[in-house]
Design a protein around this motif. Structure first.
Motif, mmCIF file in Angstrom:
data_model
loop_
_atom_site.group_PDB
_atom_site.id
_atom_site.type_symbol
_atom_site.label_atom_id
_atom_site.label_comp_id
_atom_site.label_asym_id
_atom_site.label_seq_id
_atom_site.Cartn_x
_atom_site.Cartn_y
_atom_site.Cartn_z
ATOM 1 N N ALA A 3 71.299 -20.406 -49.616
ATOM 2 C CA ALA A 3 72.668 -20.771 -49.274
ATOM 3 C C ALA A 3 72.775 -22.282 -49.349
ATOM 4 N N VAL A 4 73.916 -22.749 -49.810
ATOM 5 C CA VAL A 4 74.144 -24.188 -49.867
ATOM 6 C C VAL A 4 75.063 -24.556 -48.706
ATOM 7 N N PHE A 5 74.555 -25.420 -47.849
ATOM 8 C CA PHE A 5 75.328 -25.872 -46.698
ATOM 9 C C PHE A 5 76.332 -26.936 -47.147
ATOM 10 N N PRO A 6 77.344 -27.222 -46.316
ATOM 11 C CA PRO A 6 78.365 -28.200 -46.702
ATOM 12 C C PRO A 6 77.817 -29.570 -47.081
ATOM 13 N N ASN A 7 76.666 -29.951 -46.535
ATOM 14 C CA ASN A 7 76.087 -31.254 -46.872
ATOM 15 C C ASN A 7 75.283 -31.219 -48.165
ATOM 16 N N ARG A 10 70.065 -26.941 -49.381
ATOM 17 C CA ARG A 10 69.846 -25.523 -49.644
ATOM 18 C C ARG A 10 68.967 -24.946 -48.531
ATOM 19 N N VAL A 11 69.349 -23.798 -48.030
ATOM 20 C CA VAL A 11 68.606 -23.137 -46.966
ATOM 21 C C VAL A 11 68.175 -21.768 -47.481
ATOM 22 N N GLU A 12 66.879 -21.520 -47.466
ATOM 23 C CA GLU A 12 66.315 -20.286 -48.006
ATOM 24 C C GLU A 12 66.371 -19.113 -47.031
ATOM 25 N N MET A 13 66.259 -19.406 -45.742
ATOM 26 C CA MET A 13 66.149 -18.334 -44.763
ATOM 27 C C MET A 13 66.586 -18.870 -43.408
ATOM 28 N N ILE A 14 67.074 -17.979 -42.566
ATOM 29 C CA ILE A 14 67.395 -18.336 -41.187
ATOM 30 C C ILE A 14 66.605 -17.405 -40.281
ATOM 31 N N ARG A 15 65.927 -17.979 -39.301
ATOM 32 C CA ARG A 15 65.198 -17.204 -38.300
ATOM 33 C C ARG A 15 65.664 -17.658 -36.927
ATOM 34 N N ILE A 16 66.054 -16.718 -36.114
ATOM 35 C CA ILE A 16 66.425 -16.989 -34.731
ATOM 36 C C ILE A 16 65.238 -16.571 -33.884
ATOM 37 N N ALA A 17 64.696 -17.510 -33.122
ATOM 38 C CA ALA A 17 63.484 -17.240 -32.342
ATOM 39 C C ALA A 17 63.769 -17.464 -30.863
ATOM 40 N N ARG A 18 63.176 -16.599 -30.041
ATOM 41 C CA ARG A 18 63.279 -16.788 -28.604
ATOM 42 C C ARG A 18 62.061 -16.192 -27.909
ATOM 43 N N PRO A 19 61.733 -16.756 -26.759
ATOM 44 C CA PRO A 19 60.585 -16.256 -26.006
ATOM 45 C C PRO A 19 60.946 -15.032 -25.183
#
Length: 141
Positions: A3-7, A10-19
């Motif tokens: 994905a290409v962000f507005p700036n 390029r972002v290949e992946m998103i990971r949401i992490a939590r303990p």
């Protein structure tokens, strides 16, 4: 596909992490209740255990980590949500059946926006998942 962000980055992946202090219970909620496949896990990495679950066909992941001496992972409020937008009521019913079979009953949403068009469930740490029936979207807007 990145994905290409507005700036322009390029972002290949998103990971949401939590303990969490309830790693096995939380993983069962998302794996068995929501059907997210385990895409990776680790044990005793610098004192941490962790499990990554993927959203099918997407480069979006949830990661849950456990450190016996770290933060607990409890939800800060009942309005911290992961919202899954579902195509119809049949999909919502499949999720409801799987989660209730694991002993999770729907909970009242804190925000009245979700009433009548979704179901909310709490994971073992108190974080909420909203199952939103998109056929009721017009009533939501």
């Amino acid at each position: 596909m990145a994905a290409v962000f507005p700036n322009g980055a390029r972002v290949e992946m998103i990971r949401i992490a939590r303990p969490t202090r309830r790693l096995e219970e939380v993983v069962a909620f998302y794996r068995d209740g929501l059907g997210l496949p385990v895409i990776g896990e680790f044990r005793e990495h610098a004192g941490y255990d962790g499990v990554m679950l993927g959203l099918p066909g997407r480069d979006l992941h949830l990661e849950f980590t456990h450190d016996a001496h770290g933060t607990p992972g409890d939800a800060p409020s009942r309005d911290n949500l992961l919202v899954l937008y579902l195509p119809d009521e049949a999909a919502l019913e499949r999720f409801r059946a799987a989660l209730t079979a694991l002993g999770h009953a729907p909970v009242e949403p804190e925000n009245p926006y979700w009433y009548g068009k979704s179901l909310s469930f709490e994971d073992p740490d108190g974080w909420r998942v909203v199952l939103f029936d998109q056929t009721k979207k017009e009533a939501a807007d």
